[in-house]
Structures are given as structure tokens and as C-alpha cells.
Scaffold this motif. Structure first.
Motif, PDB file in Angstrom:
ATOM      1  N   PHE A 195       0.832  -1.196   0.000  1.00  0.00           N
ATOM      2  CA  PHE A 195       0.000   0.000   0.000  1.00  0.00           C
ATOM      3  C   PHE A 195       0.872   1.253   0.000  1.00  0.00           C
ATOM      4  CE2 PHE A 195      -3.209  -2.877   2.109  1.00  0.00           C
ATOM      5  CZ  PHE A 195      -4.015  -2.966   0.977  1.00  0.00           C
ATOM      6  N   GLY A 196       0.339   2.337  -0.548  1.00  0.00           N
ATOM      7  CA  GLY A 196       1.095   3.562  -0.674  1.00  0.00           C
ATOM      8  C   GLY A 196       1.626   4.085   0.650  1.00  0.00           C
ATOM      9  N   THR A 197       0.868   3.909   1.727  1.00  0.00           N
ATOM     10  CA  THR A 197       1.306   4.392   3.039  1.00  0.00           C
ATOM     11  C   THR A 197       2.658   3.797   3.421  1.00  0.00           C
ATOM     12  OG1 THR A 197      -0.960   4.716   3.791  1.00  0.00           O
ATOM     13  CG2 THR A 197       0.716   4.458   5.487  1.00  0.00           C
ATOM     14  N   LEU A 198       2.832   2.501   3.207  1.00  0.00           N
ATOM     15  CA  LEU A 198       4.089   1.853   3.544  1.00  0.00           C
ATOM     16  C   LEU A 198       5.226   2.396   2.684  1.00  0.00           C
ATOM     17  CD1 LEU A 198       2.898  -1.866   3.845  1.00  0.00           C
ATOM     18  CD2 LEU A 198       2.786  -0.039   5.528  1.00  0.00           C
ATOM     19  N   VAL A 199       4.939   2.617   1.430  1.00  0.00           N
ATOM     20  CA  VAL A 199       5.945   3.122   0.502  1.00  0.00           C
ATOM     21  C   VAL A 199       6.339   4.555   0.841  1.00  0.00           C
ATOM     22  CG1 VAL A 199       6.322   3.762  -1.908  1.00  0.00           C
ATOM     23  CG2 VAL A 199       5.276   1.563  -1.353  1.00  0.00           C
ATOM     24  N   GLU A 200       5.360   5.385   1.203  1.00  0.00           N
ATOM     25  CA  GLU A 200       5.641   6.784   1.545  1.00  0.00           C
ATOM     26  C   GLU A 200       6.562   6.887   2.760  1.00  0.00           C
ATOM     27  OE1 GLU A 200       1.333   7.874  -0.350  1.00  0.00           O
ATOM     28  OE2 GLU A 200       1.564   7.610   1.826  1.00  0.00           O
ATOM     29  N   GLY A 201       6.434   5.909   3.673  1.00  0.00           N
ATOM     30  CA  GLY A 201       7.353   5.859   4.797  1.00  0.00           C
ATOM     31  C   GLY A 201       8.714   5.341   4.398  1.00  0.00           C
ATOM     32  N   TYR A 202       8.749   4.286   3.605  1.00  0.00           N
ATOM     33  CA  TYR A 202      10.006   3.623   3.261  1.00  0.00           C
ATOM     34  C   TYR A 202      10.852   4.466   2.313  1.00  0.00           C
ATOM     35  CZ  TYR A 202      12.978  -0.503   2.682  1.00  0.00           C
ATOM     36  OH  TYR A 202      14.024  -1.387   2.705  1.00  0.00           O
ATOM     37  N   ALA A 203      10.218   5.199   1.412  1.00  0.00           N
ATOM     38  CA  ALA A 203      10.940   5.912   0.352  1.00  0.00           C
ATOM     39  C   ALA A 203      11.608   7.196   0.824  1.00  0.00           C
ATOM     40  CB  ALA A 203       9.994   6.227  -0.809  1.00  0.00           C
ATOM     41  N   GLY A 204      11.372   7.609   2.049  1.00  0.00           N
ATOM     42  CA  GLY A 204      12.022   8.802   2.567  1.00  0.00           C
ATOM     43  C   GLY A 204      11.144  10.028   2.639  1.00  0.00           C
ATOM     44  N   PHE A 205       9.918   9.946   2.101  1.00  0.00           N
ATOM     45  CA  PHE A 205       9.072  11.141   2.107  1.00  0.00           C
ATOM     46  C   PHE A 205       8.675  11.527   3.525  1.00  0.00           C
ATOM     47  CE2 PHE A 205       4.921  13.074   2.468  1.00  0.00           C
ATOM     48  CZ  PHE A 205       5.099  14.217   1.718  1.00  0.00           C
ATOM     49  N   ALA A 206       8.142  10.592   4.301  1.00  0.00           N
ATOM     50  CA  ALA A 206       7.643  10.926   5.640  1.00  0.00           C
ATOM     51  C   ALA A 206       8.755  11.463   6.535  1.00  0.00           C
ATOM     52  CB  ALA A 206       6.986   9.707   6.281  1.00  0.00           C
ATOM     53  N   ALA A 207       9.978  10.942   6.374  1.00  0.00           N
ATOM     54  CA  ALA A 207      11.099  11.409   7.190  1.00  0.00           C
ATOM     55  C   ALA A 207      11.410  12.880   6.941  1.00  0.00           C
ATOM     56  CB  ALA A 207      12.334  10.560   6.903  1.00  0.00           C
ATOM     57  N   LEU A 208      11.077  13.383   5.745  1.00  0.00           N
ATOM     58  CA  LEU A 208      11.315  14.782   5.404  1.00  0.00           C
ATOM     59  C   LEU A 208      10.158  15.687   5.784  1.00  0.00           C
ATOM     60  CD1 LEU A 208      12.759  14.385   1.796  1.00  0.00           C
ATOM     61  CD2 LEU A 208      14.028  15.191   3.796  1.00  0.00           C
ATOM     62  N   MET A 246      -0.372   9.916  -2.365  1.00  0.00           N
ATOM     63  CA  MET A 246       0.773  10.483  -3.065  1.00  0.00           C
ATOM     64  C   MET A 246       1.559   9.437  -3.847  1.00  0.00           C
ATOM     65  SD  MET A 246       3.873  12.830  -1.581  1.00  0.00           S
ATOM     66  CE  MET A 246       2.813  14.254  -1.373  1.00  0.00           C
ATOM     67  N   ALA A 247       1.948   8.347  -3.200  1.00  0.00           N
ATOM     68  CA  ALA A 247       2.738   7.331  -3.899  1.00  0.00           C
ATOM     69  C   ALA A 247       1.957   6.755  -5.073  1.00  0.00           C
ATOM     70  CB  ALA A 247       3.153   6.224  -2.931  1.00  0.00           C
ATOM     71  N   ASP A 248       0.672   6.496  -4.869  1.00  0.00           N
ATOM     72  CA  ASP A 248      -0.161   5.949  -5.946  1.00  0.00           C
ATOM     73  C   ASP A 248      -0.290   6.936  -7.096  1.00  0.00           C
ATOM     74  OD1 ASP A 248      -1.845   3.336  -4.858  1.00  0.00           O
ATOM     75  OD2 ASP A 248      -1.210   4.666  -3.251  1.00  0.00           O
ATOM     76  N   ALA A 249      -0.483   8.213  -6.761  1.00  0.00           N
ATOM     77  CA  ALA A 249      -0.655   9.215  -7.811  1.00  0.00           C
ATOM     78  C   ALA A 249       0.617   9.366  -8.640  1.00  0.00           C
ATOM     79  CB  ALA A 249      -1.047  10.556  -7.196  1.00  0.00           C
ATOM     80  N   TYR A 250       1.771   9.441  -7.976  1.00  0.00           N
ATOM     81  CA  TYR A 250       3.027   9.531  -8.716  1.00  0.00           C
ATOM     82  C   TYR A 250       3.208   8.298  -9.606  1.00  0.00           C
ATOM     83  CZ  TYR A 250       4.894  13.572  -6.145  1.00  0.00           C
ATOM     84  OH  TYR A 250       5.117  14.826  -5.642  1.00  0.00           O
ATOM     85  N   ALA A 251       2.914   7.126  -9.057  1.00  0.00           N
ATOM     86  CA  ALA A 251       3.065   5.902  -9.847  1.00  0.00           C
ATOM     87  C   ALA A 251       2.133   5.921 -11.056  1.00  0.00           C
ATOM     88  CB  ALA A 251       2.802   4.677  -8.980  1.00  0.00           C
ATOM     89  N   ASP A 276       7.540  -2.649 -15.480  1.00  0.00           N
ATOM     90  CA  ASP A 276       7.527  -3.034 -14.067  1.00  0.00           C
ATOM     91  C   ASP A 276       7.412  -1.760 -13.252  1.00  0.00           C
ATOM     92  OD1 ASP A 276       7.960  -3.951 -11.510  1.00  0.00           O
ATOM     93  OD2 ASP A 276       9.906  -4.883 -11.925  1.00  0.00           O
ATOM     94  N   LEU A 277       6.197  -1.417 -12.823  1.00  0.00           N
ATOM     95  CA  LEU A 277       5.914  -0.143 -12.161  1.00  0.00           C
ATOM     96  C   LEU A 277       5.621  -0.377 -10.683  1.00  0.00           C
ATOM     97  CD1 LEU A 277       5.341   2.957 -12.505  1.00  0.00           C
ATOM     98  CD2 LEU A 277       2.945   2.321 -12.843  1.00  0.00           C
ATOM     99  N   SER A 278       6.589  -0.087  -9.834  1.00  0.00           N
ATOM    100  CA  SER A 278       6.353  -0.155  -8.394  1.00  0.00           C
ATOM    101  C   SER A 278       5.806   1.179  -7.904  1.00  0.00           C
ATOM    102  CB  SER A 278       7.644  -0.488  -7.647  1.00  0.00           C
ATOM    103  OG  SER A 278       8.498   0.648  -7.617  1.00  0.00           O
ATOM    104  N   LEU A 279       5.171   1.189  -6.749  1.00  0.00           N
ATOM    105  CA  LEU A 279       4.808   2.452  -6.105  1.00  0.00           C
ATOM    106  C   LEU A 279       6.041   3.127  -5.519  1.00  0.00           C
ATOM    107  CD1 LEU A 279       1.530   1.605  -4.118  1.00  0.00           C
ATOM    108  CD2 LEU A 279       1.808   2.199  -6.527  1.00  0.00           C
TER     109      LEU A 279
END
Length: 418
Positions: A153-166, A181-186, A211-214
Motif C-alpha cells: 500500500f502507498g502508506t508503507l511506501v511513503e514511509g520507506y521511500a524517505g518522504f515521511a522522514a522529510l 501520493m505514492a499511488d498518484a506519482y506511480a 515493471d511499475l512499483s509504487l
């Protein structure tokens, strides 16, 4: 800047079933669910592609996201599309999907990696049926790598990708975005990738897999954070609405409770700002003479601007700063945007007929991007579940076979289950 509600008639549009866009003749078979895949195919549908949503008996999961009993998410993300309802647990339904894929230019799916293969619809099968086919595979973490089978799910990706930390303030917890956000960008990256691959297929006759990941799209838009980290050895801190590149840049509250966003990305704007708030002497103050000086003294300069704006009402400040050439603007919410003259003039928000909506009109975003020769289109409202079964499948399968599949509950029609 005044915010008077525009006359609704100025932005009302009727659907035009005969409208044609730049992607007229491009058939897209869409087996995706939720946001990323639907964002991707919405872009294609808005520019003329024939998007066939293949939905399960309960419908796309977007249909369950209701407000006041109305499928607002489905209605806005799935305009211009058509709906087929198939029970994909049945072998006969898989055979129907193969027929559809053989006629398509693009095939979109968002199952967990490996599921498409388990269904008998893996890329090798699809490309054997249609060597020119562009297959877009949407998943949380991608088709390869150690996370391929993890929930995505996008929530997990938004945390893992560095966005939430910023995102957020230094003395508070990291903040996840309040939208998809992650889904929309993808989805947006995916639409671009599909067009790149389609261009290649048109030129060479060779289809391929996207091969499109979030994860990767939102990770990519955070550049140049990784390069900055390598150079400085410092992890960028959360700074709220401030910037680590330019100062002042923040959100400021006015006397009447409004909020303004301000950015002084050039020295000239800072000079104009200081004159506008009646503090021209600060331009030559050693603490604020250059952008690095202001960053080093951010608390002081922010306090000065905060105090100045706290003595002004929002619209008074906006009018004054507009005259003085200062880059400042209001922080808007949806109620502001619904009544905004700029939004109306740009047709960024349009209204289409919808009997289920209060007043009979559904507001939605206009077509993006905006093209001069081949503008986006509004061809039809988001379809009811299975509404296009007969129109699409009868020519493909024949009336007798379609009747048999309908009798066998392979092809279904009706409202999704609650």
C-alpha cells in the motif's frame, strides 16, 4: 485576490460520446484496482483511449470508497472508461481476458507479483497472443527484489521511500501525506511509461513489460536528497514549511486567521518584501544580506515577517504584496478552491451531470495535461458495473457465446455488493 463563487454554469460540461482524443483507437485492458492503475488509465482515457475496466463481481475496490453513499472516488477516477464484469476465478473468464488482450495495445494489472502468472495470464502468454502488447504491472515494491511479495500500500511506501522522514516539524513525528501520493506519482509515471513503450511497439512491432512499483516514482521525485547526503554526510532534517535552500520560506498567519505561503527564492524578491513590510533597512543588515545569512538567522527573520503579517488581514496583505511584486499567495482548502475565480477560469475544476449528486452536478478535475491541438475529452461518466458487457463482448465472442457465459455467471452485470 477576491474569492467569489463563480457561476456554476461557467464550468458545466455535458459528456460528448462522439468526442475523440489523441489516443483514439488505442484499446487499454485494465485489470488494476484502487488508485495507481486507475490514475494511469484515467490519463489515457482522458486523451481518447478506450479503457476497458475488467472488474470482479464486487466491482473495483474504488467503488467502496463512498461519501454520503456516493461513489465519489469511482466517479472521478473512472470517467471516460467502460466496465466489464467477469468472475476471474473461472477459466472461461480468463479466456475472455485473453480475447481482450489480443485486441489491445496496453494491458494494465495491479495484482500481487506472481498472481497474473497463476491466473494463466503471465507476460509470456499475453505477448504470445499479441506480440505488440504493452503490459504495465503495478505493484507496491516491484516484480523483483526481496519485497516483491510484501503488502504494497502507498502508506508503507511513503514511509520507506524517505518522504515521511522529510515531512513535518523537527520536534514532532514524521508525517505521512493526507492523500494518495505514492499511488498518484506511480499512476502518472505509469502513463508516461505506457506511452514510451507504445511508441516503441508502434515503431518496431515489439511489446514489452513495464515493471511499475509504487516505490520508485516517489523515491525518484525526492532527488537530489541522496546526492546531498553523500556530499554532506547530513540527513536533511524536517523543517516544517521552511526550506533548507532559501529563506525566508514559510506559512504565515494573518490577523483575520488566514494563512499565506511565502517564498523568497531570489534576492530581488527579498528586497521587495522588506520594502513592502516597511523594513527596508534590513536589506543591508549583516544577518540578512544574503541567502546564507538569512538561513543562519532564520528564526529572527521569520519572526519579523510573522509579526508584520499578524498586523494585516489576508486579502489586504495579498493585494499589497501583489502590487509590490512579492511572491506570496493564499493557502487554500477545497472550499476556497470550489469558489475560486482562477480555478474557474482555467477550467481546472469542471462539473458534469450526475443525478446522484446534490444539485445534480458532479465536480471533478479538468483534463491534465492541457494540449492545444488534441485537448483532453469528457466522453462518458464512470460506468455502472458491467455496463459495457454486451457492447464490448458481443462482437468479440458472438451473441450465443456471450449468452452462455452470462447464464453461467462468468459474465455478470449489476450493482456491486455492499
Amino acid at each position: 485576490m477576491e474569492h467569489t463563487r463563480p457561476q456554476s454554469a461557467k464550468r458545466r460540461r455535458d459528456f460528448d460520446p462522439a468526442a475523440r482524443g489523441a489516443l483514439d483507437g488505442v484499446r487499454v485492458v485494465d485489470l488494476s484496482r484502487l488508485v495507481a492503475g486507475n490514475m494511469l488509465t484515467k490519463v489515457l482515457a482522458d486523451h481518447g483511449a478506450e479503457v476497458l475496466k475488467v472488474e470482479p463481481p464486487a466491482g473495483d475496490s474504488l467503488r467502496a470508497w463512498k461519501v454520503g453513499g456516493i461513489e465519489t472516488a469511482w466517479k472521478t477516477w473512472c470517467r471516460n472508461k467502460r466496465s466489464l464484469c467477469l468472475d476471474l476465478r473461472r477459466a472461461e473468464a480468463i479466456a475472455v481476458v485473453k480475447h481482450l488482450a489480443a485486441t489491445a495495445a496496453i494491458f494494465v494489472e495491479s495484482f500481487r507479483p506472481g498472481v497474473l502468472e497463476e491466473m494463466g495470464l503471465g507476460p509470456e502468454v499475453l505477448l504470445d497472443l499479441n506480440p505488440r502488447l504493452v503490459i504495465v504491472r503495478v505493484s507496491g515494491w516491484g516484480q523483483t527484489g526481496p519485497f516483491r511479495h510484501k503488502p504494497g500500500f502507498g502508506t508503507l511506501v511513503e514511509g520507506y521511500a524517505g518522504f515521511a522522514a522529510l515531512n513535518g516539524f523537527a520536534d514532532r513525528e514524521p508525517v505521512l501525506p493526507p492523500m494518495f501520493m505514492a499511488d498518484a506519482y506511480a499512476g502518472l509515471y505509469g502513463a508516461s511509461a505506457a506511452m514510451i513503450a507504445l511508441h516503441h511497439a508502434t515503431a518496431t512491432g515489439e511489446g514489452q513489460v513495464v515493471d511499475l512499483s509504487l516505490f520508485e516514482p516517489i523515491f525518484a521525485v525526492l532527488e537530489p536528497q541522496m546526492a546531498n547526503w553523500r556530499v554532506s554526510g547530513q540527513v536533511k532534517p524536517r523543517t516544517g514549511s521552511r526550506s533548507t535552500n532559501t529563506a525566508p520560506r514559510n506559512a504565515y498567519r494573518t490577523r483575520d486567521g488566514g494563512w499565506l505561503s511565502l517564498s523568497t527564492s531570489t534576492q530581488a524578491v527579498f528586497v521587495r518584501l522588506m520594502h513592502s513590510i516597511g523594513r527596508p533597512e534590513l536589506v543591508d543588515d549583516p544577518r540578512f544580506r544574503s541567502n546564507p545569512d538569512r538561513l543562519a538567522n532564520i528564526e529572527v527573520i521569520d519572526g519579523i515577517i510573522r509579526d508584520a503579517l499578524a498586523q494585516m488581514d489576508r486579502d489586504e496583505a495579498l493585494a499589497k504584496f501583489d502590487r509590490d511584486g512579492v511572491t506570496i499567495g493564499p493557502i487554500m482548502d477545497v472550499s476556497d478552491l470550489d469558489a475560486d475565480d482562477y480555478v474557474a477560469a482555467r477550467e481546472a475544476l469542471v462539473e458534469v451531470p450526475d443525478a446522484e449528486m446534490p444539485g445534480g452536478w458532479l465536480p471533478m478535475h479538468g483534463e491534465v495535461p492541457r494540449l492545444s491541438a488534441t485537448p483532453g475529452i469528457l466522453r462518458n461518466a464512470a460506468p455502472k458495473l458491467g455496463a459495457d458487457n454486451d457492447t464490448i463482448l458481443a462482437p468479440l465472442l458472438g451473441a450465443a457465446e456471450l449468452a452462455r457465459l452470462r447464464e453461467a455467471a462468468v459474465v455478470l452485470h449489476g450493482d456491486p455488493k455492499p
